[in-house]
Design a protein around this motif. Sequence first.
Motif, short mmCIF file in Angstrom:
data_model
loop_
_atom_site.label_atom_id
_atom_site.label_comp_id
_atom_site.label_asym_id
_atom_site.label_seq_id
_atom_site.Cartn_x
_atom_site.Cartn_y
_atom_site.Cartn_z
N PHE A 92 0.84 -1.19 0.00
CA PHE A 92 0.00 0.00 0.00
C PHE A 92 0.88 1.24 0.00
O PHE A 92 1.87 1.32 0.72
N ASP A 93 0.52 2.22 -0.81
CA ASP A 93 1.25 3.48 -0.86
C ASP A 93 0.23 4.60 -1.02
O ASP A 93 -0.33 4.79 -2.10
N ALA A 94 -0.05 5.32 0.06
CA ALA A 94 -1.04 6.40 0.01
C ALA A 94 -0.62 7.53 -0.92
O ALA A 94 -1.47 8.31 -1.35
N ASN A 111 -5.81 5.83 3.60
CA ASN A 111 -6.56 6.26 2.43
C ASN A 111 -7.90 5.54 2.46
O ASN A 111 -7.96 4.32 2.44
N LEU A 112 -8.98 6.31 2.48
CA LEU A 112 -10.32 5.74 2.54
C LEU A 112 -11.11 6.10 1.28
O LEU A 112 -10.98 7.21 0.77
N ASN A 113 -11.94 5.18 0.83
CA ASN A 113 -12.87 5.46 -0.26
C ASN A 113 -13.99 6.31 0.30
O ASN A 113 -14.71 5.88 1.20
N ALA A 114 -14.19 7.51 -0.25
CA ALA A 114 -15.21 8.41 0.26
C ALA A 114 -16.39 8.54 -0.67
O ALA A 114 -17.27 9.35 -0.45
N GLY A 115 -16.42 7.77 -1.74
CA GLY A 115 -17.59 7.80 -2.61
C GLY A 115 -17.25 7.76 -4.08
O GLY A 115 -16.12 8.03 -4.48
N LEU A 116 -18.27 7.44 -4.85
CA LEU A 116 -18.12 7.29 -6.29
C LEU A 116 -19.38 7.84 -6.93
O LEU A 116 -20.49 7.54 -6.51
N SER A 117 -19.20 8.65 -7.96
CA SER A 117 -20.31 9.19 -8.72
C SER A 117 -20.07 8.86 -10.18
O SER A 117 -18.99 9.13 -10.70
N THR A 118 -21.07 8.27 -10.85
CA THR A 118 -20.89 7.84 -12.23
C THR A 118 -22.01 8.39 -13.10
O THR A 118 -23.18 8.36 -12.71
N LEU A 150 -7.25 15.13 3.92
CA LEU A 150 -7.00 15.54 2.54
C LEU A 150 -8.01 14.82 1.66
O LEU A 150 -8.04 13.59 1.62
N ILE A 151 -8.82 15.58 0.95
CA ILE A 151 -9.85 15.00 0.09
C ILE A 151 -9.41 15.18 -1.36
O ILE A 151 -9.11 16.30 -1.80
N THR A 172 -13.86 9.83 -5.01
CA THR A 172 -13.38 10.70 -3.94
C THR A 172 -12.68 9.83 -2.89
O THR A 172 -13.19 8.78 -2.51
N SER A 173 -11.51 10.29 -2.45
CA SER A 173 -10.81 9.57 -1.38
C SER A 173 -10.45 10.56 -0.27
O SER A 173 -10.32 11.76 -0.51
#
Length: 176
Positions: A92-94, A111-118, A150-151, A172-173
Amino acid sequence: MSERSSGDSWITDDMRAIVGRPFNKIRSYPVSISDIRKWAIAVHYPEAPPRLYWDEEYARATAFAGVVAPEDFNPFAWISAEPGMRARRVAFDADYLERGFGIAGPGLTTNLNAGLSTEYGERMRPGDVIAGHSEVVSYTEKHGRMGRMLITVIRTVWTNQNGARVKRTDQTSIRY
């Protein structure tokens, strides 16, 4: 390593400079009707997939005038024509994104997954060759329960061989 640009901000001038620059360019092999059928079977299992995805005669009589892929179809799921097979990262490498541009990242560890918009556009069809690229849309900082975050928003756009957009995804992460 770039100096911090404003006080204790994690967002450096080097990071601001990569916003909007394309990376991760990719091109698919031609989409086959077999690829579409297998994807539809897998996605709809254990139910039968809609006939639009596998029955050529039926599909010709629809508004699509032929078989189309499900909107979530991924022509890069198995292998891509360009750049072809690549070794997957093991560790893993942020800061992977920034390192890819040859700049220093903020050095954060989570590093977290904060959402996805498609948004979907043209449907993929047999014979289509899909090209894709990603770009950093924005870096912002916010304060939350975990402290400063950091977003990062990364946009990926896929187009077909005619230049029509088939898909746009904003990922978004959150790093801290």
